[in-house]
Design a protein around this motif. Structure first.
Motif, PDB file in Angstrom:
ATOM      1  N   MET A   1      40.449  44.030  21.929  1.00 33.50           N
ATOM      2  CA  MET A   1      40.134  44.820  23.116  1.00 33.50           C
ATOM      3  C   MET A   1      41.393  45.242  23.866  1.00 33.50           C
ATOM      4  O   MET A   1      41.449  46.351  24.400  1.00 33.50           O
ATOM      5  CB  MET A   1      39.185  44.045  24.051  1.00 33.50           C
ATOM      6  CG  MET A   1      37.799  43.809  23.468  1.00 33.50           C
ATOM      7  SD  MET A   1      36.914  45.338  23.055  1.00 33.50           S
ATOM      8  CE  MET A   1      37.327  45.560  21.337  1.00 33.50           C
ATOM      9  N   TYR A   2      42.414  44.390  23.900  1.00 31.50           N
ATOM     10  CA  TYR A   2      43.682  44.803  24.520  1.00 31.50           C
ATOM     11  C   TYR A   2      44.216  46.036  23.800  1.00 31.50           C
ATOM     12  O   TYR A   2      44.607  47.017  24.428  1.00 31.50           O
ATOM     13  CB  TYR A   2      44.747  43.699  24.439  1.00 31.50           C
ATOM     14  CG  TYR A   2      44.399  42.369  25.036  1.00 31.50           C
ATOM     15  CD1 TYR A   2      43.495  42.234  26.091  1.00 31.50           C
ATOM     16  CD2 TYR A   2      44.997  41.216  24.538  1.00 31.50           C
ATOM     17  CE1 TYR A   2      43.197  40.985  26.624  1.00 31.50           C
ATOM     18  CE2 TYR A   2      44.712  39.967  25.071  1.00 31.50           C
ATOM     19  CZ  TYR A   2      43.809  39.847  26.114  1.00 31.50           C
ATOM     20  OH  TYR A   2      43.526  38.615  26.622  1.00 31.50           O
ATOM     21  N   GLY A   3      44.243  45.975  22.479  1.00 35.50           N
ATOM     22  CA  GLY A   3      44.737  47.106  21.686  1.00 35.50           C
ATOM     23  C   GLY A   3      43.875  48.336  21.833  1.00 35.50           C
ATOM     24  O   GLY A   3      44.382  49.464  21.929  1.00 35.50           O
ATOM     25  N   PHE A   4      42.550  48.122  21.849  1.00 30.80           N
ATOM     26  CA  PHE A   4      41.621  49.242  21.998  1.00 30.80           C
ATOM     27  C   PHE A   4      41.890  49.992  23.301  1.00 30.80           C
ATOM     28  O   PHE A   4      42.057  51.219  23.309  1.00 30.80           O
ATOM     29  CB  PHE A   4      40.178  48.723  21.953  1.00 30.80           C
ATOM     30  CG  PHE A   4      39.163  49.792  22.183  1.00 30.80           C
ATOM     31  CD1 PHE A   4      38.787  50.630  21.150  1.00 30.80           C
ATOM     32  CD2 PHE A   4      38.585  49.976  23.431  1.00 30.80           C
ATOM     33  CE1 PHE A   4      37.849  51.631  21.352  1.00 30.80           C
ATOM     34  CE2 PHE A   4      37.650  50.969  23.644  1.00 30.80           C
ATOM     35  CZ  PHE A   4      37.280  51.798  22.599  1.00 30.80           C
TER      36      PHE A   4
ATOM     37  N   THR B   1      45.192  51.817  23.437  1.00 30.06           N
ATOM     38  CA  THR B   1      45.110  53.063  22.672  1.00 30.06           C
ATOM     39  C   THR B   1      44.364  54.134  23.460  1.00 30.06           C
ATOM     40  O   THR B   1      44.818  55.283  23.556  1.00 30.06           O
ATOM     41  CB  THR B   1      44.416  52.806  21.314  1.00 30.06           C
ATOM     42  OG1 THR B   1      45.195  51.856  20.584  1.00 30.06           O
ATOM     43  CG2 THR B   1      44.276  54.084  20.507  1.00 30.06           C
ATOM     44  N   ILE B   2      43.234  53.771  24.042  1.00 33.61           N
ATOM     45  CA  ILE B   2      42.396  54.722  24.781  1.00 33.61           C
ATOM     46  C   ILE B   2      43.091  55.248  26.045  1.00 33.61           C
ATOM     47  O   ILE B   2      43.087  56.444  26.309  1.00 33.61           O
ATOM     48  CB  ILE B   2      41.050  54.057  25.190  1.00 33.61           C
ATOM     49  CG1 ILE B   2      40.212  53.726  23.973  1.00 33.61           C
ATOM     50  CG2 ILE B   2      40.268  54.917  26.175  1.00 33.61           C
ATOM     51  CD1 ILE B   2      39.698  54.918  23.221  1.00 33.61           C
ATOM     52  N   LEU B   3      43.688  54.339  26.808  1.00 30.69           N
ATOM     53  CA  LEU B   3      44.217  54.735  28.118  1.00 30.69           C
ATOM     54  C   LEU B   3      45.664  55.209  28.097  1.00 30.69           C
ATOM     55  O   LEU B   3      46.059  56.021  28.937  1.00 30.69           O
ATOM     56  CB  LEU B   3      44.077  53.577  29.111  1.00 30.69           C
ATOM     57  CG  LEU B   3      42.650  53.130  29.412  1.00 30.69           C
ATOM     58  CD1 LEU B   3      42.672  51.929  30.352  1.00 30.69           C
ATOM     59  CD2 LEU B   3      41.829  54.274  29.989  1.00 30.69           C
ATOM     60  N   PHE B   4      46.467  54.699  27.162  1.00 34.26           N
ATOM     61  CA  PHE B   4      47.891  55.016  27.172  1.00 34.26           C
ATOM     62  C   PHE B   4      48.362  55.726  25.905  1.00 34.26           C
ATOM     63  O   PHE B   4      49.556  55.935  25.734  1.00 34.26           O
ATOM     64  CB  PHE B   4      48.721  53.745  27.382  1.00 34.26           C
ATOM     65  CG  PHE B   4      48.420  53.040  28.680  1.00 34.26           C
ATOM     66  CD1 PHE B   4      48.311  53.739  29.869  1.00 34.26           C
ATOM     67  CD2 PHE B   4      48.240  51.674  28.709  1.00 34.26           C
ATOM     68  CE1 PHE B   4      48.044  53.089  31.061  1.00 34.26           C
ATOM     69  CE2 PHE B   4      47.964  51.012  29.900  1.00 34.26           C
ATOM     70  CZ  PHE B   4      47.863  51.724  31.074  1.00 34.26           C
ATOM     71  N   ASP B   5      47.421  56.056  25.032  1.00 34.57           N
ATOM     72  CA  ASP B   5      47.739  56.757  23.787  1.00 34.57           C
ATOM     73  C   ASP B   5      48.819  56.029  22.977  1.00 34.57           C
ATOM     74  O   ASP B   5      49.680  56.634  22.370  1.00 34.57           O
ATOM     75  CB  ASP B   5      48.159  58.203  24.078  1.00 34.57           C
ATOM     76  CG  ASP B   5      47.983  59.092  22.853  1.00 34.57           C
ATOM     77  OD1 ASP B   5      47.137  58.775  21.993  1.00 34.57           O
ATOM     78  OD2 ASP B   5      48.704  60.098  22.758  1.00 34.57           O
ATOM     79  N   VAL B   6      48.754  54.692  23.024  1.00 39.41           N
ATOM     80  CA  VAL B   6      49.630  53.836  22.228  1.00 39.41           C
ATOM     81  C   VAL B   6      48.787  53.362  21.056  1.00 39.41           C
ATOM     82  O   VAL B   6      47.693  52.838  21.254  1.00 39.41           O
ATOM     83  CB  VAL B   6      50.104  52.622  23.060  1.00 39.41           C
ATOM     84  CG1 VAL B   6      50.845  51.619  22.186  1.00 39.41           C
ATOM     85  CG2 VAL B   6      50.955  53.071  24.223  1.00 39.41           C
ATOM     86  N   ARG B   7      49.248  53.530  19.849  1.00 37.17           N
ATOM     87  CA  ARG B   7      48.461  53.165  18.668  1.00 37.17           C
ATOM     88  C   ARG B   7      48.469  51.657  18.445  1.00 37.17           C
ATOM     89  O   ARG B   7      49.102  51.145  17.536  1.00 37.17           O
ATOM     90  CB  ARG B   7      48.960  53.920  17.437  1.00 37.17           C
ATOM     91  CG  ARG B   7      48.778  55.398  17.538  1.00 37.17           C
ATOM     92  CD  ARG B   7      47.302  55.775  17.512  1.00 37.17           C
ATOM     93  NE  ARG B   7      47.110  57.117  18.056  1.00 37.17           N
ATOM     94  CZ  ARG B   7      46.118  57.450  18.857  1.00 37.17           C
ATOM     95  NH1 ARG B   7      45.226  56.574  19.226  1.00 37.17           N
ATOM     96  NH2 ARG B   7      46.002  58.677  19.298  1.00 37.17           N
ATOM     97  N   ALA B   8      47.751  50.959  19.304  1.00 37.71           N
ATOM     98  CA  ALA B   8      47.671  49.504  19.224  1.00 37.71           C
ATOM     99  C   ALA B   8      46.362  49.047  18.584  1.00 37.71           C
ATOM    100  O   ALA B   8      46.173  47.864  18.340  1.00 37.71           O
ATOM    101  CB  ALA B   8      47.804  48.908  20.622  1.00 37.71           C
ATOM    102  N   TYR B   9      45.453  49.986  18.322  1.00 38.98           N
ATOM    103  CA  TYR B   9      44.152  49.669  17.735  1.00 38.98           C
ATOM    104  C   TYR B   9      43.859  50.680  16.646  1.00 38.98           C
ATOM    105  O   TYR B   9      44.063  51.886  16.830  1.00 38.98           O
ATOM    106  CB  TYR B   9      43.051  49.740  18.798  1.00 38.98           C
ATOM    107  CG  TYR B   9      41.656  49.574  18.243  1.00 38.98           C
ATOM    108  CD1 TYR B   9      41.114  48.322  18.050  1.00 38.98           C
ATOM    109  CD2 TYR B   9      40.888  50.687  17.900  1.00 38.98           C
ATOM    110  CE1 TYR B   9      39.837  48.162  17.531  1.00 38.98           C
ATOM    111  CE2 TYR B   9      39.608  50.538  17.381  1.00 38.98           C
ATOM    112  CZ  TYR B   9      39.087  49.276  17.195  1.00 38.98           C
ATOM    113  OH  TYR B   9      37.828  49.117  16.681  1.00 38.98           O
TER     114      TYR B   9
END
Length: 131
Positions: free
Chosen positions: A49-52, A55-63
Motif C-alpha cells: 500500500m505504501y508503494g501503491f 505511485t498514485i500520488l507522486f508518480d513514483v514507480r514504487a508499485y
C-alpha cells in the motif's frame, strides 16, 4: 486550531496507510474480512500500500501489479465499499489537508466504485452461467 499539511512524502503516505488500516482492523464490518484475508501478512500488505499510494500520488514507480484480482472473491458489497470510503476519508481528513489529500480521496472513491462495480459484474455473470 491546527492547520493540517498536505501529503507530501513517503512518510506522510506511511502515516496515512498505517492509520487507515489500524482503523480498518478495528472496524466491526471490515475488520473481520481484512483480518481473515491477511492474517499474519499485514506487514507485506502495508508495504504494498505504501508503494501503491506513492505511485498514485507522486508518480513514483514504487508499485507494479494489478490490484483488482485479490479483491475479486472477497465477501463484500456496496455497504463494505461505502464503509471503506467513510473510514478512508475520516482518517485522511484528521491528518492532512490540501490538493494531494483531495486527490487521494478522489482516487480512493473511484477505486472503491470500480471494484464494487466489477465484483457485482463478475458475480452476476457467474450466476447467469449457473442458470
Amino acid at each position: 486550531m491546527t492547520t493540517l499539511k498536505d501529503i507530501s512524502n513517503i512518510e506522510d503516505i506511511k502515516l496515512m496507510v498505517d492509520s487507515f488500516y489500524d482503523n480498518i482492523r478495528k472496524d466491526e464490518l471490515l475488520g473481520p474480512i481484512f483480518n481473515d484475508k491477511l492474517q499474519d501478512r499485514w506487514p507485506v500488505h502495508l508495504q504494498k500500500m505504501y508503494g501503491f499510494w506513492q505511485t498514485i500520488l507522486f508518480d513514483v514507480r514504487a508499485y507494479s501489479g494489478t490490484p483488482f484480482p485479490p479483491h475479486k472473491q472477497l465477501p463484500v458489497d456496496k455497504t463494505h465499499f461505502d464503509r471503506w470510503i467513510q473510514l478512508f476519508n475520516t482518517t485522511i481528513d484528521s491528518q492532512f489537508s490540501g490538493p494531494i489529500t483531495e486527490e487521494a480521496k478522489m482516487r480512493a472513491a473511484n477505486m472503491a466504485y470500480m471494484f464494487n462495480h466489477k465484483i457485482e459484474y463478475f458475480r452476476n455473470a457467474e450466476n447467469e452461467l449457473k442458470k
